[in-house]
Design an enzyme around this catalytic site. Structure first.
Site, PDB file in Angstrom:
ATOM      1  N   ASP A 110     -22.368 -48.870 -10.736  1.00 19.09           N
ATOM      2  CA  ASP A 110     -21.804 -47.702 -10.066  1.00 19.09           C
ATOM      3  C   ASP A 110     -22.639 -46.464 -10.281  1.00 19.09           C
ATOM      4  O   ASP A 110     -23.277 -46.296 -11.313  1.00 19.09           O
ATOM      5  CB  ASP A 110     -20.386 -47.439 -10.584  1.00 19.09           C
ATOM      6  CG  ASP A 110     -19.393 -48.415  -9.996  1.00 19.09           C
ATOM      7  OD1 ASP A 110     -19.289 -48.462  -8.758  1.00 19.09           O
ATOM      8  OD2 ASP A 110     -18.742 -49.136 -10.768  1.00 19.09           O
TER       9      ASP A 110
ATOM     10  N   TYR B 105     -18.706 -59.248   0.140  1.00 16.07           N
ATOM     11  CA  TYR B 105     -19.018 -57.834  -0.049  1.00 16.07           C
ATOM     12  C   TYR B 105     -20.524 -57.687   0.090  1.00 16.07           C
ATOM     13  O   TYR B 105     -21.282 -58.060  -0.796  1.00 16.07           O
ATOM     14  CB  TYR B 105     -18.546 -57.437  -1.446  1.00 16.07           C
ATOM     15  CG  TYR B 105     -18.552 -55.958  -1.765  1.00 16.07           C
ATOM     16  CD1 TYR B 105     -19.554 -55.093  -1.323  1.00 16.07           C
ATOM     17  CD2 TYR B 105     -17.530 -55.424  -2.548  1.00 16.07           C
ATOM     18  CE1 TYR B 105     -19.535 -53.745  -1.640  1.00 16.07           C
ATOM     19  CE2 TYR B 105     -17.506 -54.067  -2.880  1.00 16.07           C
ATOM     20  CZ  TYR B 105     -18.518 -53.246  -2.418  1.00 16.07           C
ATOM     21  OH  TYR B 105     -18.501 -51.915  -2.745  1.00 16.07           O
TER      22      TYR B 105
ATOM     23  N   GLU C 202      -8.901 -51.301  -2.835  1.00 10.29           N
ATOM     24  CA  GLU C 202      -9.464 -51.742  -4.112  1.00 10.29           C
ATOM     25  C   GLU C 202      -9.086 -50.706  -5.155  1.00 10.29           C
ATOM     26  O   GLU C 202      -9.355 -49.522  -4.975  1.00 10.29           O
ATOM     27  CB  GLU C 202     -10.995 -51.783  -4.038  1.00 10.29           C
ATOM     28  CG  GLU C 202     -11.558 -52.894  -3.200  1.00 10.29           C
ATOM     29  CD  GLU C 202     -13.082 -52.811  -3.139  1.00 10.29           C
ATOM     30  OE1 GLU C 202     -13.694 -52.110  -3.962  1.00 10.29           O
ATOM     31  OE2 GLU C 202     -13.653 -53.435  -2.238  1.00 10.29           O
TER      32      GLU C 202
END
Lengths: 426, 263
Positions: free
Chosen positions: B62, B174, B51
Site C-alpha cells: 500500500d 484483482y 472491501e
C-alpha cells in the site's frame, strides 16, 4: 576452449568455486529442505508484482554463482576492494582474562568497517550481470547503506538508500558518507521512522521500478532467494575462519559467537561449520533494556529468544509481534540490531538446536565495548559488542570450551557519538 | 440483512449489463462508529461490493494514504475481535470483502480467522502479500467456510503464473493496473488494456490501483473490465474529514456512472 579458460583462473587460494561449495552443503540437506524453505520457515510472502522479480533473481543467481567470469570478478573485488582475507586475531589479553583461547574474526577491517561489503559487492555484481542499472537498499545503522553506496559507486549504478528519519539523525556521518559516494539518501518519515519502515519504503520503490532496479537486501532476511544469496556471499567469513583456525590451532573451535539482528554475519560465519556438530554456534541478540514488551513496542530486538512465528518482509520467521499480528517496534542501543525479525534459516537452526540463541542487554554490550577497546586496542561496533558481552558471561560460566571465535562484525567508529551521548558527553 | 455472495452480485450485474463498483475503506478509520456511516454512504452512492481493510502495521503493497489510514485505525483500538464485531453490525446486503496482510491472519490462526470472517458475514478475502504458492492453507480454509479467495495479477505476472492464479482464484480477479503501490493517479495506464486482454477467464475482472474518477472508471470498463476497485480516493476524503459522507456518496455515484456504461 573451456579448458583454456578454466586453467587461466587461479583456483588455488581464490574464492572461485567457493560459492558453489556452499551450495553443495545446501544440497546435502543440512538446512533448506525445500527450495527456499527451512523447515516451516522462509518462503516468499510478497505482492504478486514482485514474484517475477524474485524468479528472475533466482535464475540470475543460479546462472552466475558458478560462472568463472563472475566468480573471478567477485574474487577481485573481495581481495582488492574489500581487503579480504581478514585476519583471525588471537586476543591475548582477553584470553588471559577469561582463561580460554579467544580469537576475533576481524570483519571490522573490511573496507567500510563491517562485513556488509561482502554481500553488497556480491549482489551489486550480480545485478550488473543481470543487466540492472539501479540499486536500492535500506539501512538502519548505515553500515549496509554505506556498503551499498561503495559497491554502487564502484560498479557505476544509480543508487538510492532508504533510511528511517530517526536513524538519519542517529547516524549522520554514515548518511553523509553515502552522499559523498553519489548515493541518494531518502529519510523515511512513516511509522517508527526506523529500519522496519525503511524496508517497507524500499519494497514500495522496488514494486514501482522493478524493471531496472535491484533491491540489495542487506541481511539474510526477506523472501527467497535473498536469505540464500546473502548467506552464500557472507559465508566467505566462515570459510576463512575454518582454514585459519586449522592453521593456528590444528583443530576446530569449540565455540563460535556472533551477534544477530537479521543475522547475516552470524549465518556467514556459522554456515561452513553447520556440519561440524562439535562446534557450538551461538547467536547473540540485542536484549535492549530488558526482554519485555510494552503494548506497542518491545524493549529489545531478540526475535529468536522472545519472538513468535510470523510473516514479515516476505518470509516466515520469528517476529516480534502482538497477539493481533501487528509488528512491534524493536529497541537496541545498536541501530544495526534494531529489527523486529530475523533470518528464516537462523530461526530454523535455532529451533532444531544447531544454533543456540542468547541475548545481551544494552548495558552488557556497552560494558564489552569498553572492555575490548581498553584491553585489546580495538573499538568494536555496538553490534559486535553484544557477541563480546555474551563471551564474557559464558566464559565466566565455563560454557564455551578452550578455543573460541568471536565474529567481530564491524568497527565501532560509527557508534562513538551514541556511546558518548549515553555517557552524557565528555 | 442477508448478504449476497460475490458471484450472485456479479450475475445480477451481468443481467443488467452493468459494471461493478468495488469500494475500499479501512475499517475503524477514524473509528468503528464512523465506519458504519461510511459504508452506508458508499452503498447509497452505488457501491456493489465493499472491501473493508483490516489494518496491518507494515503494509508493503500500500501507498502512504492507506498506510496512514491503517495507523489511524490501529490507534483507535482496532483489533481482530473488534473487526469481526464491526462487520456483524454493518446493515448492508451487498458483499463485504476483507483485505489485510498475511501476518494478522496467520497469527490469529488461519482456520479461525476464516471461520470468524464467515460468521461475521464476510464473502471474500484479499491478502496481497501471499502469492498462490504459499496460499494452500488459506485456500483450504476459505473453501471449507464458503469464502472467496481473491488473487491479484500484476502487469509483471507471467503467463505461467496467470494460469496458476486462475486455477486457484475465486470471486473475482484483482488486476493491478500498473506497477507500484496503491494510490490515486491521474491517468489510466495503457498496461491496463494489455493486462485485461492477457487474462482469459470466466471470473469477473476487477481493475484497481490508481483509479479515482468517473472518467477513468469508464475507460477501464471500455477496456474490458467487469469492475473497478477504488480505495485511496475514498480514504483521502475520510482523512480530510470534511463533509465525509456526502463526498463519499458523490464520488461513488460519479464512479458508478462511469463503470455502469455497457462496453
Amino acid at each position: 576452449m573451456t579448458e583454456t579458460k578454466v586453467s587461466e583462473f587461479p583456483a588455488k587460494d581464490s574464492y572461485l568455486n567457493k560459492l558453489a561449495g556452499s551450495q553443495k552443503n545446501l544440497k546435502n540437506g543440512q538446512t533448506g529442505q525445500v527450495k527456499g524453505k527451512y523447515g516451516k520457515y522462509g518462503g516468499q510472502y510478497v505482492p504478486e508484482v514482485l514474484m517475477p522479480a524474485l524468479e528472475e533473481l533466482e535464475e540470475g543467481y543460479e546462472r552466475y554463482k558458478n560462472d568463472p567470469e563472475f566468480l573471478a570478478e567477485l574474487d577481485h573485488y573481495l581481495r582488492d576492494f574489500a581487503g579480504r582475507e581478514t585476519p583471525l586475531y588471537f586476543a591475548r589479553n582477553l584470553s588471559k582474562k577469561y582463561g580460554s583461547k579467544i580469537y576475533l574474526k576481524r570483519e571490522d577491517l573490511v573496507h567500510g568497517g563491517a562485513h556488509k561489503l561482502n554481500n553488497a559487492i556480491g549482489q551489486a555484481l550480480l545485478a550488473k550481470y543481470m543487466g540492472k542499472t539501479r540499486l536500492i537498499a535500506e539501512t538502519g545503522a548505515g553500515q549496509h547503506g554505506t556498503a551499498t553506496a561503495m559497491a554502487g559507486a564502484n560498479l557505476g549504478f544509480e543508487t538510492v538508500v532508504y533510511m528511517g528519519a530517526r536513524d538519519v539523525k542517529r547516524q549522520q556521518m554514515n548518511a553523509y558518507r553515502m552522499e559523498l559516494m553519489g548515493t541518494e539518501v531518502v529519510p523515511v518519515e512513516s511509522g517508527s521512522k526506523t529500519l522496519k519502515d525503511a524496508i517497507n519504503e524500499a519494497f514500495r520503490d522496488w514494486v514501482t521500478n522493478i524493471e531496472n532496479t535491484h533491491y540489495l537486501i542487506g541481511s539474510v532476511v526477506g523472501p527467497h532467494p535473498y536469505p540464500v544469496i546473502v548467506r552464500d556471499f557472507q559465508s566467505v567469513i566462515g570459510r576463512e575462519v575454518k582454514e585459519q583456525i586449522l592453521q593456528k590451532e590444528g583443530c576446530m573451535p569449540d565455540s563460535i559467537i556472533a551477534c544477530a539482528g537479521g543475522g547475516s554475519n552470524a549465518m556467514g560465519i556459522f554456515y561452513p561449520f553447520i556440519e561440524d556438530k562439535d562446534v557450538k554456534l551461538i547467536a547473540v541478540e540485542a536484549g535492549g533494556k530488558a526482554l519485555k514488551c510494552t503494548e506497542k513496542a518491545a524493549l529489545h530486538s531478540a526475535s529468536l529468544c522472545a519472538g513468535e512465528e510470523g510473516i514479515l518482509h516476505g518470509a516466515r520467521t520469528k517476529v516480534l509481534q502482538d497477539k493481533n499480528g501487528q509488528i512491534l517496534e524493536s529497541e537496541s542501543v545498536s541501530a544495526g540490531l534494531d529489527y523486529s525479525g530475523v533470518g528464516p534459516e537462523l530461526a530454523y537452526l535455532s529451533e532444531i538446536g544447531r544454533v543456540t540463541a542468547r541475548y545481551a542487554t544494552d548495558d552488557e554490550a556497552l560494558g564489552a565495548f569498553h572492555e575490548l577497546s581498553r584491553h585489546e586496542g580495538i573499538i568494536p561496533a555496538l553490534e559486535s559488542s553484544h557477541a563480546l558481552a555474551y563471551l564474557k558471561k559464558a566464559s565466566e560460566a565455563g560454557e564455551l570450551g578452550d578455543v573460541v571465535v568471536v565474529n567481530l562484525s564491524g568497527r565501532g567508529d560509527k557508534d562513538l557519538e551514541t556511546v558518548l551521548s549515553l555517557r552524557g558527553g565528555i | 440483512m442477508e448478504r449476497q455472495k460475490i458471484s450472485e452480485k456479479f450475475s445480477e450485474l451481468r443481467e443488467k449489463k452493468e459494471g461493478a463498483l468495488i469500494c475500499y475503506v479501512m475499517a475503524g478509520d477514524p473509528s468503528s462508529e464512523k465506519t458504519g456511516e461510511i459504508v452506508k454512504a458508499l452503498v447509497n452512492g452505488g457501491a456493489d461490493i465493499i472491501e473493508l481493510g483490516f489494518p496491518f502495521s507494515d503494509p508493503v503493497a500500500d501507498g502512504p494514504t492507506i498506510q496512514v489510514a491503517g495507523q489511524r485505525s490501529l490507534a483507535a483500538g482496532m483489533d481482530t475481535q473488534r473487526y469481526f464485531e464491526l462487520i456483524k453490525t454493518l446493515d448492508v446486503g451487498i458483499p463485504l470483502v476483507c483485505m489485510t496482510y498475511y501476518n494478522p491472519v496467520f497469527r490469529y490462526g488461519v482456520e479461525k480467522f476464516v471461520e470468524k470472517a464467515a460468521d461475521a458475514g464476510i464473502s471474500g478475502l484479499i491478502v496481497p502479500d501471499i502469492p498462490v504458492e504459499e496460499a494452500a492453507d488459506l485456500k483450504n480454509s476459505c473453501e471449507k467456510h464458503g469464502l472467496d479467495l481473491i488473487f491479484l495479477i500484476a502487469p509483471t505476472t507471467t503467463e505461467g503464473r496467470i494460469q496458476k492464479i486462475l486455477e486457484r482464484g475465486s470471486g473475482f480477479l484483482y488486476l493491478v493496473s500498473r506497477l507500484g503501490v496503491t494510490g490515486a493517479r491521474e491517468d489510466v495506464s495503457s498496461s491496463t488494456r494489455e493486462l485485461l486482454s492477457r487474462v482469459e477467464t470466466g471470473l469477473p475482472k476487477a481493475v484497481g490501483f490508481g483509479i479515482s474518477t468517473g472518467k477513468q472508471a469508464a475507460e477501464v470498463r471500455d477496456a474490458g473490465a467487469d469492475a473497478v476497485i477504488v480505495g485511496s480516493a475514498f480514504v483521502k476524503i475520510i482523512e480530510e474529514g470534511k463533509d465525509v459522507n456526502e463526498r463519499l456518496e458523490a464520488l461513488a455515484k460519479e464512479l458508478k456512472s462511469g463503470i455502469r456504461r455497457a462496453s
